[in-house]
Design a protein around this motif. Sequence first.
Motif, PDB file in Angstrom:
ATOM      1  N   HIS A 192       0.684  -1.366   0.103  1.00  0.00           N
ATOM      2  CA  HIS A 192      -0.027  -0.121   0.105  1.00  0.00           C
ATOM      3  C   HIS A 192       0.924   0.992  -0.167  1.00  0.00           C
ATOM      4  CE1 HIS A 192      -3.581  -2.351   0.958  1.00  0.00           C
ATOM      5  NE2 HIS A 192      -2.908  -2.979   1.746  1.00  0.00           N
ATOM      6  N   PRO A 193       1.485   1.494  -1.073  1.00  0.00           N
ATOM      7  CA  PRO A 193       2.544   2.678  -1.101  1.00  0.00           C
ATOM      8  C   PRO A 193       1.654   4.148  -1.027  1.00  0.00           C
ATOM      9  CG  PRO A 193       2.215   1.791  -3.280  1.00  0.00           C
ATOM     10  CD  PRO A 193       1.711   0.833  -2.330  1.00  0.00           C
ATOM     11  N   GLU A 194       0.320   3.861  -1.184  1.00  0.00           N
ATOM     12  CA  GLU A 194      -0.700   5.145  -1.187  1.00  0.00           C
ATOM     13  C   GLU A 194      -0.645   5.466   0.405  1.00  0.00           C
ATOM     14  OE1 GLU A 194      -3.382   1.660  -1.182  1.00  0.00           O
ATOM     15  OE2 GLU A 194      -1.172   2.238  -2.076  1.00  0.00           O
ATOM     16  N   TRP A 195      -0.540   4.448   1.224  1.00  0.00           N
ATOM     17  CA  TRP A 195      -0.655   4.756   2.666  1.00  0.00           C
ATOM     18  C   TRP A 195       0.683   5.895   3.091  1.00  0.00           C
ATOM     19  CZ3 TRP A 195      -2.343  -0.310   5.128  1.00  0.00           C
ATOM     20  CH2 TRP A 195      -3.779  -0.731   4.580  1.00  0.00           C
ATOM     21  N   TYR A 196       1.555   6.046   2.272  1.00  0.00           N
ATOM     22  CA  TYR A 196       2.509   6.771   2.793  1.00  0.00           C
ATOM     23  C   TYR A 196       2.707   8.241   2.126  1.00  0.00           C
ATOM     24  CZ  TYR A 196       4.458   2.797   4.873  1.00  0.00           C
ATOM     25  OH  TYR A 196       4.471   1.586   5.799  1.00  0.00           O
ATOM     26  N   THR A 197       3.490   9.243   2.406  1.00  0.00           N
ATOM     27  CA  THR A 197       3.566  10.334   2.222  1.00  0.00           C
ATOM     28  C   THR A 197       4.608  10.674   1.042  1.00  0.00           C
ATOM     29  OG1 THR A 197       3.254  11.706   4.283  1.00  0.00           O
ATOM     30  CG2 THR A 197       4.166  12.852   2.670  1.00  0.00           C
ATOM     31  N   GLN A 198       4.210  11.046  -0.089  1.00  0.00           N
ATOM     32  CA  GLN A 198       5.018  10.942  -1.269  1.00  0.00           C
ATOM     33  C   GLN A 198       5.387  12.543  -2.024  1.00  0.00           C
ATOM     34  OE1 GLN A 198       3.121   8.388  -4.256  1.00  0.00           O
ATOM     35  NE2 GLN A 198       2.552   6.955  -2.822  1.00  0.00           N
TER      36      GLN A 198
END
Length: 480
Positions: free
Chosen positions: A154-160
């Motif tokens: 779930h990379p979308e769960w992190y600030t990018q």
Amino acid sequence: MKKHFLSLAVIVTTLCSCEFNTSNETPAFAKALSKTSFQFAETMEESGVIYEVNIRQYSPEGTFTSFTKDIPVLKELGVKILWVMPIFPISETNRKGSLGSYYAVSDFREVNPEFGTLQDVEDMIKVAHEHGIAVVLDWVPNHTGWNHTWITKHPEWYTQNDKGEIVDPIDPATGKSWGWTDVADLNYDNQAMRDEMIADLSYWVLEHDVDGFRMDVAHKVPVPFFKRAIDSLEKIKSPLFMLAEAEQENLMANGFDMHYAWQMHHLLNEIAKEEKSVDDFWTLLAQYDQTLAQDDMNMYFVTNHDENSWAGTLGERLPDNKEILTTLTYMLPGMPLIYSGQEYDLDKRLQFFEKDSIPKEKGSYFELLKKLGELKNNRKSLHGGKTKASLIKIEASNPEILTFGREKEDDQLLFIGNFSSSLITTKIPLSGAFFNVLTGEDVAISETQAIPLKAWEFYILSPKTHLNFDTRVIPNTVNE
């Protein structure tokens, strides 16, 4: 925070609506019945000491089992709550040092094999409960390690960043990294991440009977998340004890029981160097009186894991006055903290990313903490929770002398301390016969007789007959 005391029947009927994934769980009813009879009580907030457990450095073995053996010793110190630093596996990606930071978590539902097994954790909780001690897990809601299971799933769960790359936590004031390069910043705009975080928290309460959480860098996590999370957790077990690593009133108003008294900690360091005074102490206490609600609690401390490793030992920061400043943390309305090794007069900075160990030889400082713990446990005048004892300012004839009374119902204690490096003779507007609770000696005080106090000398006195404390009361009503 208003606690909700639930009967077993209510617990059973509400467990099914808890906000976490129960697909791999056994029935909640069976889980509720299998737990110990231990129940966190608000009286523990009134009269307790909290102990920060650094499992890695507590013993040469650095294991849960080695720590568990010493729980009876901690009970001697008046400990009612164990705050256990993160017990979870530590990320290997971008790890600092050979062992890494406890706060770079790779899985919130697993146990760091460096410390032992899940069964060892359950044994630790069981033994603590048998000794009337609650167990609070240190939780890291703001970030995870770089090889946490969520990173790839779930990379979308992190600030990018604008390139779509996950970033470590950023200082909003500068737009640059805090330097916490071993962790990845979580994105609280993502509702699915919030749901899973609450699911992981719920797992430890339902499955392993923990009694609450210490929330790391709580001031960097949205307050509504904590409100929802705590409401969900207290449908499983109530009451819980929630500690915020912050000094922030909106957190206290949304479910937390206690937060850090950072301002007082820094002031004590400055008083130790005689850069600040007794007047500054009273100014801060008056500020707390204005900002803290009646049911809010401060956690007072002279050291913790961050302060020991990065700011210095008590010997470095408080070389001549750790006894009087430690005692003050017990005398104030709130709860005092002991950090692993403090009781043994730890004289080194513990390594943070490597194996280290604390001493285990009892000395005069251990005995002081033991006596202070007994007072905190047993004297109503030192209650510091939601029904705090009053703190009464008593004017001394010298501005470097701090004098106040603590009073609740029929119990009173008097504190007199010299917060300077000089011998001072002072008078206070009280007369009577007293018992020195630390030495066992009888003491007589007259308002016409000067009291000599050596550098950093102090007394805790119990009056033999009830005194009329007739000056300003903090933090309750003000009597002018």
